[in-house]
Scaffold this motif. Structure first.
Motif, PDB file in Angstrom:
ATOM      1  N   LYS A  56       7.016   6.687  -4.167  1.00 38.49           N
ATOM      2  CA  LYS A  56       6.370   5.563  -4.952  1.00 38.49           C
ATOM      3  C   LYS A  56       7.617   4.851  -5.637  1.00 38.49           C
ATOM      4  O   LYS A  56       8.694   5.227  -5.812  1.00 38.49           O
ATOM      5  N   ALA A  57       7.251   3.636  -5.916  1.00 35.03           N
ATOM      6  CA  ALA A  57       8.056   2.539  -7.032  1.00 35.03           C
ATOM      7  C   ALA A  57       9.635   2.280  -6.166  1.00 35.03           C
ATOM      8  O   ALA A  57      10.333   1.676  -6.999  1.00 35.03           O
ATOM      9  N   ASP A  58       9.724   2.619  -4.933  1.00 35.30           N
ATOM     10  CA  ASP A  58      10.895   2.141  -4.132  1.00 35.30           C
ATOM     11  C   ASP A  58      12.085   2.361  -5.048  1.00 35.30           C
ATOM     12  O   ASP A  58      12.756   1.263  -5.290  1.00 35.30           O
ATOM     13  N   GLY A  59      12.384   3.330  -5.686  1.00 36.14           N
ATOM     14  CA  GLY A  59      13.592   3.415  -6.375  1.00 36.14           C
ATOM     15  C   GLY A  59      13.407   3.252  -8.067  1.00 36.14           C
ATOM     16  O   GLY A  59      13.527   4.100  -8.697  1.00 36.14           O
ATOM     17  N   VAL A  60      13.305   2.167  -8.202  1.00 37.37           N
ATOM     18  CA  VAL A  60      12.941   1.780  -9.507  1.00 37.37           C
ATOM     19  C   VAL A  60      11.932   0.468  -9.595  1.00 37.37           C
ATOM     20  O   VAL A  60      12.374  -0.709  -8.872  1.00 37.37           O
ATOM     21  N   ARG A 120       0.714  -0.935   0.018  1.00 36.82           N
ATOM     22  CA  ARG A 120       0.189   0.163  -0.041  1.00 36.82           C
ATOM     23  C   ARG A 120       0.915   1.232   0.043  1.00 36.82           C
ATOM     24  O   ARG A 120       1.785   1.270   0.772  1.00 36.82           O
ATOM     25  N   GLY A 121       0.509   2.115  -0.898  1.00 35.93           N
ATOM     26  CA  GLY A 121       1.209   3.432  -0.854  1.00 35.93           C
ATOM     27  C   GLY A 121       2.194   3.507  -1.958  1.00 35.93           C
ATOM     28  O   GLY A 121       2.727   4.537  -2.386  1.00 35.93           O
ATOM     29  N   LYS A 122       2.484   2.191  -2.532  1.00 38.59           N
ATOM     30  CA  LYS A 122       3.234   2.467  -3.795  1.00 38.59           C
ATOM     31  C   LYS A 122       2.304   2.300  -4.797  1.00 38.59           C
ATOM     32  O   LYS A 122       1.063   1.805  -4.872  1.00 38.59           O
ATOM     33  N   ALA A 123       2.878   2.561  -6.019  1.00 36.04           N
ATOM     34  CA  ALA A 123       2.197   2.189  -7.321  1.00 36.04           C
ATOM     35  C   ALA A 123       0.684   2.814  -7.523  1.00 36.04           C
ATOM     36  O   ALA A 123       0.128   2.836  -8.634  1.00 36.04           O
TER      37      ALA A 123
END
Lengths: 322, 322
Positions: B121-125, A119-122
C-alpha cells in the motif's frame, strides 16, 4: 519503526513549535488571535465499524487534537487519497458522515484536495484532515505544568474504539455490541475549563497507544511519576473480555472520544463533577496521582496488590486502528 | 471520476468558503488577521525525479496554493502515510528535502502525523501538507474579477513538471535532461503585486490539468471568453518533443512552479516586466486576452491559423504526477 520516524522528523524539522511535541502547534499572528493548528491522517480498516466510520474519525481526530489545547476548533481541510474504482456510493456515505460530524461539532470543512491512486493501493480511501482553532480563553495547557500532587483523571471507560474496530475486522471469532467511542471533545473541554479554569494542567486525547502511552509521555515531559490504581480505571466488561481473549491490555488500546486529564489536587472534585455532567464524560474517573519520583515513570497498582511499571507502547499494538 | 467526486464534496460540504472553489479558503478571525488555509496530498510516482522529489513537491504545492491567493505562507503541517518496510534512508532524504524546501520558502513545518500501512500500500509514502498563510496586503484575487479586455499571462514555459515525471518513470524509451519546475511562487507573487498592486485580477498555479484546465475554470467562473495564441505560449523544445512522442498536449500537462495570471490591460506591461525580473518568472509571456463572449469558453488560435476550443481535461491525463 515509529520511534525512528519520530527522530527523523524532529531532527529535520527542528523548530520550537514542533519541538513542543504536543498534538498541535500554537502560534500568534501579528499580536492578534492565538491559533492552534494540527493534522491527522485516517487509515482505519475497515472503513465502517460499529459507532463510526473513517469520515467521522477524521473529523473527530482533528477536532480533538485542537480541543485538548484549549482552542475552539473552527475550520478543517480534507485531503482524500482514493483508490481507483472506489464505489462512489461508499464515498458518498463517508462524505455525508464527515459533514454530519462537522455539523455536530460546529466546525466547517472549508478546503479540500483529492488524489486518485491505482487499484490495490489506499484500501478504498485514506483521509487527512488538518484543522485550525482559535483560543477564546487565556489558557495554556501543557504536560510541562504537571506537578507532584496533581490528580490524574480519564473522561470515561477506555479501550472502546480499538476493541470495536478489531472486532469489526471479522478476523476474530468474536461478536459484540461494542461501539467505538468516537466523539468530538471540545464541548467537554469547555465544560471542564468553565468549572476549573485555573485547575487544569494538561489534556490529551488517548488515541493511538492508549491511555498508557499518553501518561508515559506526560511523565517524561513533566519529569514526574504517575501512580495509577488499576481498580479505578473504567473499562467496560465487554472490552475487558475481548481484550483478555485477544491478549491486549486496555490501557494501550486506542480511544477516539476519551481524554486523560491532569488537574491540581483541589480541582479534582469539581473537575470530575463537570465531566460527569456532560454527555461525553459520564463515566469520568480519578485513576491516579502524580508523584515526584522516580521521574518519567508510570506505575500501576494492580487489583491483586502488586505494582508494575507501565511502559510506552513499543511499536503498534494494533495497526490500522485510526 | 474526478468530476463526480467534486460534485459529491461540494454537495456535502456546502458552505460559502468551499463553494468559492478556489485552491484555498480565506477567513477572518475576530476582526483581526485575514488568513488563508489550504491542503494538498502528494502521491507522485516515482518519489524522486529530476528537479525534485515528493517532499519538495509537498511543500511547494501548499506554499503555492496559499501564494496565489495573495497570502504570505507561514506554517505547514505534514501528514505522512508510510508503507511498512519503507527504507528509513529514503524517508530521511525526503524529510531533508522538505526541510530545505521549507527553509528556502521561509515557512515552518510545525505539526505532523504519521500512519503506517501494510506493504504493497501507499507506494512508499504519501504526504499531505496543509498550510496557513496570512494576508499582509489588502488584496482580493478572484476569477470572478476577470473582465473582457484583460490580458492572460503565464509565468514561464509550461509542461516541465509532468513531462519530467513521466520520463522519470522509465516506462518510455525516452531520455532527457528536462527537470521539474517545482518552485515556491510566493516571492514571485509578491514582486508582481508590488509592481501592479491594483492590476492583478486572479492568479492560479497550473498544476493538475495544466494551464488549459485553469483557464477553462477561470472562464467559467468569470463568465468570460479567453482567446489564446498558440505561438505565444512558451514551451521548451524538449517538452514539445516529448509531448509529441507521448501524444500529450503541453497545455494540459502539470506544472509545479508556473502560474496563470490575469491582469488589467494597462497592467500587462509592468506585470510582465516584474515577472521577468524574478528568477522564477524569467520566461513569462503574454499568451492571450479575455473577451466577453461566448462566456465560459476558451479558444486557441493555432500556429497554422485555425481556431480550436480548449476544453477542460476530462479525467486524468497523467495520473500520479503530483
Amino acid at each position: 519503526m515509529h520511534d525512528l520516524i519520530e527522530v527523523v522528523f524532529l531532527r529535520a524539522f527542528d523548530n520550537p513549535l514542533l519541538a513542543a511535541r504536543e498534538d498541535q502547534a500554537i502560534f500568534q499572528l501579528d499580536g492578534a488571535s492565538r491559533l492552534a493548528f494540527t493534522t491527522d491522517s485516517s487509515v482505519v480498516k475497515p472503513l465502517f465499524f460499529p459507532g463510526g466510520d473513517i469520515g467521522k474519525l477524521a473529523v473527530h481526530g482533528t477536532v480533538n487534537d485542537l480541543a485538548v489545547s484549549g482552542a475552539e476548533p473552527l475550520y478543517l481541510s480534507a485531503g482524500f487519497i482514493l483508490e481507483e474504482g472506489l464505489d462512489l456510493e461508499i464515498l458518498e456515505r463517508i462524505v455525508a458522515s464527515m459533514r454530519d460530524a462537522a455539523d455536530a461539532a460546529g466546525v466547517r470543512i472549508v478546503t479540500g484536495d483529492t488524489k486518485v491512486v491505482e487499484r490495490g493501493k489506499a484500501d478504498g480511501v485514506y483521509i487527512n484532515t488538518a484543522g485550525v482553532g482559535v483560543f477564546r480563553r487565556e489558557v495554556e495547557l501543557s504536560a510541562t505544568s504537571i506537578q507532584a500532587g496533581d490528580a490524574v483523571l480519564v473522561s470515561g471507560p477506555i479501550g472502546d474504539h480499538g476493541t470495536a474496530v478489531l472486532i469489526a475486522r471479522g478476523e476474530l471469532e468474536l461478536e459484540s455490541d461494542l461501539e467505538s467511542d468516537t466523539a468530538p471533545l471540545h464541548g467537554l473541554v469547555g465544560a471542564l475549563l468553565d468549572a476549573v479554569p485555573e485547575g487544569v494542567r494538561a489534556l490529551r486525547d488517548a488515541t493511538r497507544g492508549g491511555v498508557a502511552t499518553v501518561l508515559v509521555e506526560m511523565a517524561l515531559r513533566s519529569e514526574t511519576c504517575m501512580l495509577l490504581s488499576e481498580s479505578s480505571i473504567p473499562v467496560r466488561p465487554e472490552v475487558r473480555g475481548a481484550c483478555e481473549i485477544l491478549g491486549l491490555d486496555p490501557l494501550y488500546v486506542a480511544n477516539e472520544g476519551k481524554m486523560v486529564i491532569v488537574v491540581a489536587p483541589e480541582a479534582a472534585g469539581p473537575a470530575l463533577a463537570a465531566l460527569r455532567a456532560h454527555p461525553f464524560g459520564q463515566g469520568a474517573a480519578r485513576i491516579g496521582e502524580v508523584r515526584s519520583a522516580p521521574p518519567g515513570m508510570v506505575f500501576l497498582r494492580t487489583v491483586t496488590g502488586g505494582t508494575r511499571v507501565v511502559d510506552m507502547l513499543a511499536g503498534e499494538q494494533l495497526p490500522r486502528i485510526c
